[in-house]
Design a protein around this motif. Structure first.
Motif, mmCIF file in Angstrom:
data_model
loop_
_atom_site.group_PDB
_atom_site.id
_atom_site.type_symbol
_atom_site.label_atom_id
_atom_site.label_comp_id
_atom_site.label_asym_id
_atom_site.label_seq_id
_atom_site.Cartn_x
_atom_site.Cartn_y
_atom_site.Cartn_z
ATOM 1 N N LEU A 131 0.934 -1.329 0.054
ATOM 2 C CA LEU A 131 0.184 0.016 0.052
ATOM 3 C C LEU A 131 0.935 1.250 -0.081
ATOM 4 C CD1 LEU A 131 -2.872 -1.130 2.553
ATOM 5 C CD2 LEU A 131 -3.040 -0.870 0.041
ATOM 6 N N ARG A 132 2.190 1.196 0.616
ATOM 7 C CA ARG A 132 2.893 2.319 0.746
ATOM 8 C C ARG A 132 3.237 2.537 -0.744
ATOM 9 N NH1 ARG A 132 5.067 0.127 5.681
ATOM 10 N NH2 ARG A 132 3.892 0.969 7.439
ATOM 11 N N TRP A 133 3.738 1.405 -1.584
ATOM 12 C CA TRP A 133 4.167 1.548 -3.006
ATOM 13 C C TRP A 133 2.828 2.500 -3.821
ATOM 14 C CZ3 TRP A 133 6.889 -3.686 -3.438
ATOM 15 C CH2 TRP A 133 8.059 -3.808 -2.881
ATOM 16 N N ALA A 134 1.652 2.059 -3.473
ATOM 17 C CA ALA A 134 0.548 2.641 -4.149
ATOM 18 C C ALA A 134 -0.022 3.852 -3.735
ATOM 19 C CB ALA A 134 -0.557 1.564 -4.192
ATOM 20 N N VAL A 135 0.748 4.497 -2.804
ATOM 21 C CA VAL A 135 0.322 5.824 -2.364
ATOM 22 C C VAL A 135 -0.227 6.796 -3.393
ATOM 23 C CG1 VAL A 135 0.963 7.851 -0.879
ATOM 24 C CG2 VAL A 135 0.973 5.473 0.233
ATOM 25 N N PRO A 136 0.893 6.988 -4.434
ATOM 26 C CA PRO A 136 0.688 7.970 -5.450
ATOM 27 C C PRO A 136 -0.675 7.708 -6.409
ATOM 28 C CG PRO A 136 2.880 7.384 -5.444
ATOM 29 C CD PRO A 136 2.434 6.469 -4.513
ATOM 30 N N THR A 137 -0.887 6.442 -6.495
ATOM 31 C CA THR A 137 -2.018 6.059 -7.300
ATOM 32 C C THR A 137 -3.277 6.074 -6.289
ATOM 33 O OG1 THR A 137 -0.581 4.065 -8.544
ATOM 34 C CG2 THR A 137 -3.123 3.835 -8.559
ATOM 35 N N MET A 138 -3.348 6.003 -5.262
ATOM 36 C CA MET A 138 -4.430 6.164 -4.502
ATOM 37 C C MET A 138 -4.612 7.725 -3.988
ATOM 38 S SD MET A 138 -4.293 3.138 -1.269
ATOM 39 C CE MET A 138 -2.604 3.683 -0.997
ATOM 40 N N LEU A 139 -3.528 8.473 -4.181
ATOM 41 C CA LEU A 139 -3.933 9.841 -4.045
ATOM 42 C C LEU A 139 -4.710 10.336 -5.293
ATOM 43 C CD1 LEU A 139 -0.531 11.426 -2.346
ATOM 44 C CD2 LEU A 139 -2.966 11.184 -1.480
ATOM 45 N N ARG A 140 -4.075 9.896 -6.486
ATOM 46 C CA ARG A 140 -4.730 10.350 -7.859
ATOM 47 C C ARG A 140 -6.239 9.940 -7.841
ATOM 48 N NH1 ARG A 140 -0.786 8.784 -11.053
ATOM 49 N NH2 ARG A 140 -1.417 6.693 -11.126
ATOM 50 N N THR A 141 -6.515 8.766 -7.257
ATOM 51 C CA THR A 141 -8.025 8.136 -7.509
ATOM 52 C C THR A 141 -8.664 8.837 -6.278
ATOM 53 O OG1 THR A 141 -6.958 5.874 -7.757
ATOM 54 C CG2 THR A 141 -9.379 6.297 -6.877
ATOM 55 N N LEU A 142 -8.191 9.404 -5.138
ATOM 56 C CA LEU A 142 -8.867 10.129 -4.289
ATOM 57 C C LEU A 142 -8.969 11.750 -4.852
ATOM 58 C CD1 LEU A 142 -7.510 9.062 -1.096
ATOM 59 C CD2 LEU A 142 -9.611 8.726 -1.447
ATOM 60 N N GLY A 143 -8.248 12.004 -5.398
ATOM 61 C CA GLY A 143 -8.222 13.421 -6.027
ATOM 62 C C GLY A 143 -9.307 13.291 -7.095
ATOM 63 N N GLU A 144 -9.479 12.363 -7.781
ATOM 64 C CA GLU A 144 -10.511 12.278 -8.843
ATOM 65 C C GLU A 144 -12.024 12.504 -8.538
ATOM 66 O OE1 GLU A 144 -9.363 8.943 -11.464
ATOM 67 O OE2 GLU A 144 -7.839 10.154 -12.321
ATOM 68 N N ALA A 145 -11.704 11.374 -6.944
ATOM 69 C CA ALA A 145 -13.331 11.136 -6.503
ATOM 70 C C ALA A 145 -13.905 12.111 -5.568
ATOM 71 C CB ALA A 145 -13.168 9.732 -5.929
ATOM 72 N N LEU A 146 -12.858 12.776 -4.939
ATOM 73 C CA LEU A 146 -13.340 13.721 -3.845
ATOM 74 C C LEU A 146 -12.905 15.237 -4.208
ATOM 75 C CD1 LEU A 146 -12.112 11.888 -0.672
ATOM 76 C CD2 LEU A 146 -14.181 11.850 -1.574
ATOM 77 N N GLY A 147 -12.136 15.587 -5.193
ATOM 78 C CA GLY A 147 -11.367 16.634 -5.397
ATOM 79 C C GLY A 147 -9.885 16.928 -5.066
ATOM 80 N N GLU A 148 -9.313 17.708 -5.871
ATOM 81 C CA GLU A 148 -7.899 17.752 -5.769
ATOM 82 C C GLU A 148 -7.598 18.803 -4.481
ATOM 83 O OE1 GLU A 148 -5.197 16.594 -7.441
ATOM 84 O OE2 GLU A 148 -6.671 15.596 -8.678
ATOM 85 N N GLY A 149 -6.596 18.068 -3.712
ATOM 86 C CA GLY A 149 -6.166 18.678 -2.376
ATOM 87 C C GLY A 149 -6.997 18.638 -1.290
ATOM 88 N N VAL A 150 -8.045 17.511 -1.471
ATOM 89 C CA VAL A 150 -8.650 17.272 -0.192
ATOM 90 C C VAL A 150 -7.661 16.343 0.613
ATOM 91 C CG1 VAL A 150 -10.881 15.907 0.738
ATOM 92 C CG2 VAL A 150 -11.117 17.487 -1.442
ATOM 93 N N VAL A 151 -7.422 15.141 -0.154
ATOM 94 C CA VAL A 151 -6.409 14.410 0.586
ATOM 95 C C VAL A 151 -5.199 14.769 0.172
ATOM 96 C CG1 VAL A 151 -5.705 11.846 1.198
ATOM 97 C CG2 VAL A 151 -8.073 12.552 1.098
ATOM 98 N N VAL A 152 -4.062 14.950 1.177
ATOM 99 C CA VAL A 152 -2.802 15.497 0.556
ATOM 100 C C VAL A 152 -1.726 14.527 0.812
ATOM 101 C CG1 VAL A 152 -3.516 17.691 0.343
ATOM 102 C CG2 VAL A 152 -2.475 16.925 2.232
ATOM 103 N N GLN A 153 -2.033 13.639 1.894
ATOM 104 C CA GLN A 153 -0.967 12.758 2.204
ATOM 105 C C GLN A 153 -1.649 11.233 2.782
ATOM 106 O OE1 GLN A 153 1.665 14.094 5.191
ATOM 107 N NE2 GLN A 153 2.477 12.314 5.621
ATOM 108 N N ILE A 154 -1.335 10.337 2.533
ATOM 109 C CA ILE A 154 -1.651 8.990 2.997
ATOM 110 C C ILE A 154 -0.761 8.189 3.877
ATOM 111 C CG2 ILE A 154 -2.317 6.598 2.386
ATOM 112 C CD1 ILE A 154 -3.862 7.620 -0.230
ATOM 113 N N GLU A 155 -0.985 7.781 5.260
ATOM 114 C CA GLU A 155 -0.192 7.256 5.726
ATOM 115 C C GLU A 155 -0.547 5.788 6.036
ATOM 116 O OE1 GLU A 155 1.459 10.881 8.873
ATOM 117 O OE2 GLU A 155 0.583 9.352 9.763
ATOM 118 N N VAL A 156 0.300 4.707 5.861
ATOM 119 C CA VAL A 156 -0.134 3.437 6.133
ATOM 120 C C VAL A 156 0.736 2.876 7.361
ATOM 121 C CG1 VAL A 156 -0.359 1.135 4.606
ATOM 122 C CG2 VAL A 156 -0.429 3.313 3.595
#
Length: 181
Positions: A131-156
């Motif tokens: 999941l740590r390796w997939a953080v950039p992909t997850m951030l992109r997915t969250l940006g598309e679903a929730l809006g850019e800048g809503v989730v700026v970091q993911i801690e696993v």
């Protein structure tokens, strides 16, 4: 007794009625100011704009008195009352399998969402690493679903049990070691 004097058994108004806590009032005022600035297109750090010299009437742009949809009204209310972080956290929790997929949702759990930082806990160390390796992909997915800048970091976080180094019964230092053989 004049009308200016308080009666002898006068109690403060705070004891008579339940008032909204000052912190909630301040948060609501800050939320209204942020929502107003957002509607006007202002962002933190922007240069101040000059005032308009004349009043504009009858333009074709939407105004404050135009009818609005329920969604627009609810968005404005959420912004005014500073509920946006809580609503975002609820949205992430409710849409967890949709946002991350069924397999990731089954292997990782929501922990918290605070100040744009989403914290999740994986069920194993291997899943945490993946999941740590997939953080950039997850951030992109969250940006598309929730809006850019809503989730700026993911801690696993990995699977963690309670630690023994903190708490009321912890002992500072290395502690007792096995020295008998």
């Amino acid at each position: 007794m004049s009308s200016d004097e308080a009666p002898a058994d006068a109690r403060p108004l705070r004891e008579l009625v339940e008032l909204t806590p000052e912190r909630a009032v301040a948060a609501a005022a800050l939320g209204r100011a942020k929502e107003s600035a957002r509607r006007r297109g202002l962002r933190p750090g922007d240069a101040p704009r000059g005032r308009r010299s004349e009043v504009q009437l009858g333009d074709a742009r939407p105004g404050g008195r135009d009818p609005r949809t329920v969604a627009e009204s609810l968005d404005a209310l959420v912004g005014q009352l500073a509920w946006t972080p809580g609503v975002t956290a609820g949205t992430i929790q409710a849409r967890w399998p949709e946002l991350f997929g069924e397999e990731v949702a089954a292997r990782a759990a929501y922990v918290s969402f605070d100040a744009g930082v989403l914290t999740m806990r994986a069920e194993s160390t291997a899943w945490a690493t993946n999941l740590r390796w997939a953080v950039p992909t997850m951030l992109r997915t969250l940006g598309e679903a929730l809006g850019e800048g809503v989730v700026v970091q993911i801690e696993v976080q990995g699977p963690g049990g309670p630690g023994f180094s903190r708490g009321p019964r912890s002992v500072p230092g290395r502690g007792v070691r096995d020295t008998y053989g």
